[in-house]
Design an enzyme around this catalytic site. Structure first.
Site, PDB file in Angstrom:
ATOM      1  N   HIS A  17      52.613  48.994  41.735  1.00 55.74           N
ATOM      2  CA  HIS A  17      52.398  49.798  42.855  1.00 55.74           C
ATOM      3  C   HIS A  17      54.061  50.527  42.806  1.00 55.74           C
ATOM      4  O   HIS A  17      54.666  50.179  43.738  1.00 55.74           O
ATOM      5  CB  HIS A  17      51.623  49.423  44.106  1.00 55.74           C
ATOM      6  CG  HIS A  17      50.893  48.647  43.917  1.00 55.74           C
ATOM      7  ND1 HIS A  17      49.275  49.263  44.126  1.00 55.74           N
ATOM      8  CD2 HIS A  17      50.353  47.150  43.293  1.00 55.74           C
ATOM      9  CE1 HIS A  17      48.621  48.639  43.349  1.00 55.74           C
ATOM     10  NE2 HIS A  17      48.732  47.000  43.560  1.00 55.74           N
ATOM     11  N   HIS A 184      46.514  39.778  38.467  1.00 55.90           N
ATOM     12  CA  HIS A 184      47.217  38.549  39.157  1.00 55.90           C
ATOM     13  C   HIS A 184      46.959  37.473  40.039  1.00 55.90           C
ATOM     14  O   HIS A 184      45.750  36.920  40.744  1.00 55.90           O
ATOM     15  CB  HIS A 184      47.367  39.701  40.691  1.00 55.90           C
ATOM     16  CG  HIS A 184      46.323  40.497  40.890  1.00 55.90           C
ATOM     17  ND1 HIS A 184      45.295  40.408  40.866  1.00 55.90           N
ATOM     18  CD2 HIS A 184      46.992  42.081  41.575  1.00 55.90           C
ATOM     19  CE1 HIS A 184      44.465  41.672  41.536  1.00 55.90           C
ATOM     20  NE2 HIS A 184      45.172  42.189  42.073  1.00 55.90           N
TER      21      HIS A 184
HETATM   22  C1  NCD Z   1      48.052  45.786  46.902  1.00 57.61           C
HETATM   23  C2  NCD Z   1      48.223  47.341  47.206  1.00 57.61           C
HETATM   24  O1  NCD Z   1      48.908  47.181  48.339  1.00 57.61           O
HETATM   25  O2  NCD Z   1      48.288  48.004  47.027  1.00 57.61           O
HETATM   26  N1  NCD Z   1      47.516  45.660  47.764  1.00 57.61           N
HETATM   27  C3  NCD Z   1      48.133  43.254  47.130  1.00 57.61           C
HETATM   28  O3  NCD Z   1      48.008  43.204  47.786  1.00 57.61           O
HETATM   29  N2  NCD Z   1      48.194  43.066  45.963  1.00 57.61           N
HETATM   30  C4  NCD Z   1      46.828  46.408  46.202  1.00 57.61           C
HETATM   31  C5  NCD Z   1      46.260  45.336  45.176  1.00 57.61           C
HETATM   32  O4  NCD Z   1      47.178  45.132  43.555  1.00 57.61           O
HETATM   33  O5  NCD Z   1      45.737  44.713  45.728  1.00 57.61           O
HETATM   34 ZN    ZN Z   2      48.091  45.843  42.978  1.00 58.98          ZN
END
Ligand code: NCD
Ligand code: ZN
Length: 354
Positions: A17, A184
């Site tokens: 991200h 993940h």
């Molecule tokens: C991610 C995000 O903040 O965009 N958050 C997370 O907890 N992993 C989104 C995601 O991949 O689930």
């Molecule tokens: Zn993510």
């Protein structure tokens, strides 16, 4: 014999991200400094800009590439954000035109609540998207799935296994040739499934899920810094996932899911943001995990080789070097800008040096 240096091809982050605007400017250099050849960029940026059309994905890609220095070869591989309106034609056209390398599935429940940050515009009716999955199977377009059940009555710690049974297995039965990446992964039973299923299925694994179990969310009281989706699971799940990863199973590959949020959002008393930021030290974290399991020989494939072709990436010809720092002198800073780094303030015995 104790190994003090590991040389592996430059790596590729299969789940990242980067956000937009000021946050993007803050966090992008962290991944560039980690010598990644590229990354699979998640499109869950704020409404209405999610990467759910060709124009939006191109605009987001342009914003990212405008910040990549000219001497960098970093390749941001964009993803299509699936919605209930997605048509097979749109997904196929963007793929054929090279706009995205895969489609990302976030799910939302009937009330429009998503299971994670920026997922509320995701798919509510999975069956309704079956024509899209049929086209993806036919064209060889990978599906990157956030498999967590979003219904409110599902226990937090069961969301992944419920989604595996309820969403993914029927999907794979309907489209047995569909290439799926289980993003993940955290649940040991899901990891067993990925390792054994007779389908085209792979999984990404984050550094933080390899390093902590669910207790970490409650250390010294509630600890939002360790809160992410999927939530970390019990120790036996962590160990099971880790066994496949450091055991060298080729269906598992590095995807940091580095997900920055500023301190204000992470420390809200009522609903802190889900997401953990590992980008500044991801290589050092993964290396430490493999070293702890006496499995450094499997680090290179996990970071830099496994199923890269799904994202139309080749194994890099350039190498990167990670060295043991005898004095544990690689110290992870607490923050980048206003974003707390996972394991900030801790020393790691490995350092990416070149
Ligand atoms: C991610 C995000 O903040 O965009 N958050 C997370 O907890 N992993 C989104 C995601 O991949 O689930
Ligand atoms: Zn993510």
């Amino acid at each position: 014999m104790k190994v003090n240096k590991v040389v592996v091809p430059r790596w590729f982050d299969r789940h990242l991200h980067l956000r937009t605007g000021k946050m993007l400017k803050t966090v992008l250099p962290c991944t560039l400094n980690q010598r990644a050849t590229g990354a699979v960029i998640m499109g869950n940026i704020p409404y209405p800009n999610q990467t759910s059309t060709i124009a939006k994905a191109l605009a987001y890609r342009k914003e990212i590439t405008s910040l990549i220095p000219v001497d960098s070869d970093f390749n941001p591989r964009m993803t299509y954000y699936l919605t209930d309106d997605t048509s097979p034609e749109e997904v196929m056209r963007g793929y054929e035109e090279g706009v995205w390398c895969a489609a990302k599935l976030y799910m939302a429940n009937q009330k429009g609540h998503g299971g994670t940050t920026g997922s509320q515009h995701g798919v509510k009716n999975l069956l309704g998207r079956y024509p899209v999955f049929a086209a993806m199977e036919r064209e060889g377009i990978p599906l990157l799935g956030h498999f967590e059940a979003v219904e409110e009555d599902v226990d937090e710690f069961d969301r992944e296994i419920v989604s595996l049974e309820r969403d993914l297995i029927p999907l794979l039965k309907a489209f047995p040739e569909l290439m799926v990446v289980f993003e993940h992964i955290t649940d040991g039973r899901a990891a067993d499934f990925v390792a054994q299923a007779p389908y085209q299925i792979r999984a990404t694994v984050t550094a933080h899920h390899l390093m902590m179990n669910r207790n970490a969310m409650f250390w010294i009281g509630m600890n939002p810094a360790n809160y992410c989706r999927p939530v970390p699971k019990r120790e036996d799940h962590r160990l099971k996932v880790r066994k496949y990863v450091t055991g060298g199973n080729r269906r598992f590959g590095a995807g940091t899911d580095s997900a920055p949020h500023d301190e204000e959002a992470k420390s809200r008393c009522y609903g802190c943001a889900a997401g953990i930021f590992t980008a500044p030290a991801a290589v050092e974290m993964y290396t430490t995990v493999f070293d702890e399991d006496d499995a450094l020989k499997h680090l290179g494939p996990f970071l830099s080789e496994n199923f890269l072709c799904l994202y139309e990436m080749k194994v890099s010809n350039e190498m990167m070097t990670i060295e043991r720092t005898c004095t544990f002198d690689f110290w992870v800073p607490q923050k980048v800008g206003t974003v707390q780094i996972f394991a900030g303030g801790r020393y790691f015995p490995w350092k990416l040096v070149d």
